[in-house]
Scaffold this motif. Structure first.
Motif, PDB file in Angstrom:
ATOM      1  N   GLY A 198      42.187  20.627  39.897  1.00 61.42           N
ATOM      2  CA  GLY A 198      42.855  20.339  39.423  1.00 61.42           C
ATOM      3  C   GLY A 198      42.940  21.424  38.102  1.00 61.42           C
ATOM      4  O   GLY A 198      44.475  22.078  37.529  1.00 61.42           O
ATOM      5  N   ASN A 199      42.295  22.193  37.590  1.00 63.16           N
ATOM      6  CA  ASN A 199      42.388  23.241  36.674  1.00 63.16           C
ATOM      7  C   ASN A 199      42.681  24.597  37.389  1.00 63.16           C
ATOM      8  O   ASN A 199      42.897  24.591  38.787  1.00 63.16           O
ATOM      9  N   ILE A 200      43.114  25.147  36.114  1.00 61.68           N
ATOM     10  CA  ILE A 200      43.797  26.154  36.397  1.00 61.68           C
ATOM     11  C   ILE A 200      42.624  27.436  36.281  1.00 61.68           C
ATOM     12  O   ILE A 200      41.948  27.257  35.422  1.00 61.68           O
ATOM     13  N   ILE A 201      42.178  28.020  37.178  1.00 57.79           N
ATOM     14  CA  ILE A 201      41.015  29.690  37.413  1.00 57.79           C
ATOM     15  C   ILE A 201      41.634  30.618  37.226  1.00 57.79           C
ATOM     16  O   ILE A 201      42.752  30.696  38.035  1.00 57.79           O
ATOM     17  N   THR A 202      41.712  31.195  35.954  1.00 61.16           N
ATOM     18  CA  THR A 202      41.839  33.225  35.762  1.00 61.16           C
ATOM     19  C   THR A 202      40.591  33.828  36.094  1.00 61.16           C
ATOM     20  O   THR A 202      39.947  33.628  35.870  1.00 61.16           O
ATOM     21  N   LYS A 203      40.864  34.741  37.045  1.00 58.77           N
ATOM     22  CA  LYS A 203      39.754  35.497  37.712  1.00 58.77           C
ATOM     23  C   LYS A 203      40.276  37.435  37.002  1.00 58.77           C
ATOM     24  O   LYS A 203      41.691  37.698  37.617  1.00 58.77           O
ATOM     25  N   LYS A 204      39.790  37.873  36.465  1.00 55.55           N
ATOM     26  CA  LYS A 204      40.144  38.848  36.178  1.00 55.55           C
ATOM     27  C   LYS A 204      39.294  40.069  36.947  1.00 55.55           C
ATOM     28  O   LYS A 204      38.138  40.154  36.498  1.00 55.55           O
ATOM     29  N   ASP A 205      40.313  41.040  37.288  1.00 56.06           N
ATOM     30  CA  ASP A 205      39.468  42.121  37.707  1.00 56.06           C
ATOM     31  C   ASP A 205      39.671  43.768  37.315  1.00 56.06           C
ATOM     32  O   ASP A 205      40.807  44.429  36.607  1.00 56.06           O
ATOM     33  N   HIS A 206      38.692  43.619  36.779  1.00 54.00           N
ATOM     34  CA  HIS A 206      38.750  45.013  35.548  1.00 54.00           C
ATOM     35  C   HIS A 206      38.116  46.278  37.551  1.00 54.00           C
ATOM     36  O   HIS A 206      37.297  46.169  37.538  1.00 54.00           O
ATOM     37  N   THR A 207      39.285  48.013  36.486  1.00 50.33           N
ATOM     38  CA  THR A 207      39.335  48.750  37.786  1.00 50.33           C
ATOM     39  C   THR A 207      39.217  50.099  36.279  1.00 50.33           C
ATOM     40  O   THR A 207      40.476  50.239  36.167  1.00 50.33           O
ATOM     41  N   SER A 208      38.672  51.175  36.925  1.00 50.50           N
ATOM     42  CA  SER A 208      38.965  52.135  35.955  1.00 50.50           C
ATOM     43  C   SER A 208      40.072  53.370  36.675  1.00 50.50           C
ATOM     44  O   SER A 208      40.049  53.648  37.877  1.00 50.50           O
TER      45      SER A 208
END
Length: 109
Positions: free
Chosen positions: A95-105
């Motif tokens: 039940g934990n909220i996970i944030t996935k961040k993708d960095h693109t140039s």
């Protein structure tokens, strides 16, 4: 009279040793009970899927901080590529909220 005082002194000395022994036994028992309760609590946390060592109202947070320093001169900053960040939010099994961040140039124009 001296025999009575000697016996009284010995009796008080034995009583003091007995009280110290009782305190030591209580200390050992208290430590054992505390250990058993912590062990039971840890096992229950594992079964429930909760993080060990955290209270119910606390939340486990983790973050990685990355610092970058870029030194440029004059118009060199015009040639640096941009960066785009996309975020994806989802909920895991606990039940934990996970944030996935993708960095693109992005290409520089």
């Amino acid at each position: 009279m001296w025999a009575f005082l000697a016996q009284l002194l010995i009796a008080l000395l034995l009583l003091a040793f007995f009280l110290v022994s009782c305190q030591n036994v209580m200390h050992i028992v208290r430590g054992s009970v505390r250990f058993l309760l912590k062990h039971a609590h840890r096992e229950l946390d594992k079964e429930l899927g909760e993080s060990a060592g955290l209270a119910d109202d606390e939340e486990a947070l983790s973050a990685r901080v990355v610092r970058r320093r870029v030194l440029v001169k004059g118009n060199e900053a015009l040639h640096l590529p941009g960066e785009q960040v996309t975020e994806e939010h989802f909920t895991d099994d606990q039940g934990n909220i996970i944030t996935k961040k993708d960095h693109t140039s992005t290409p520089n124009h």
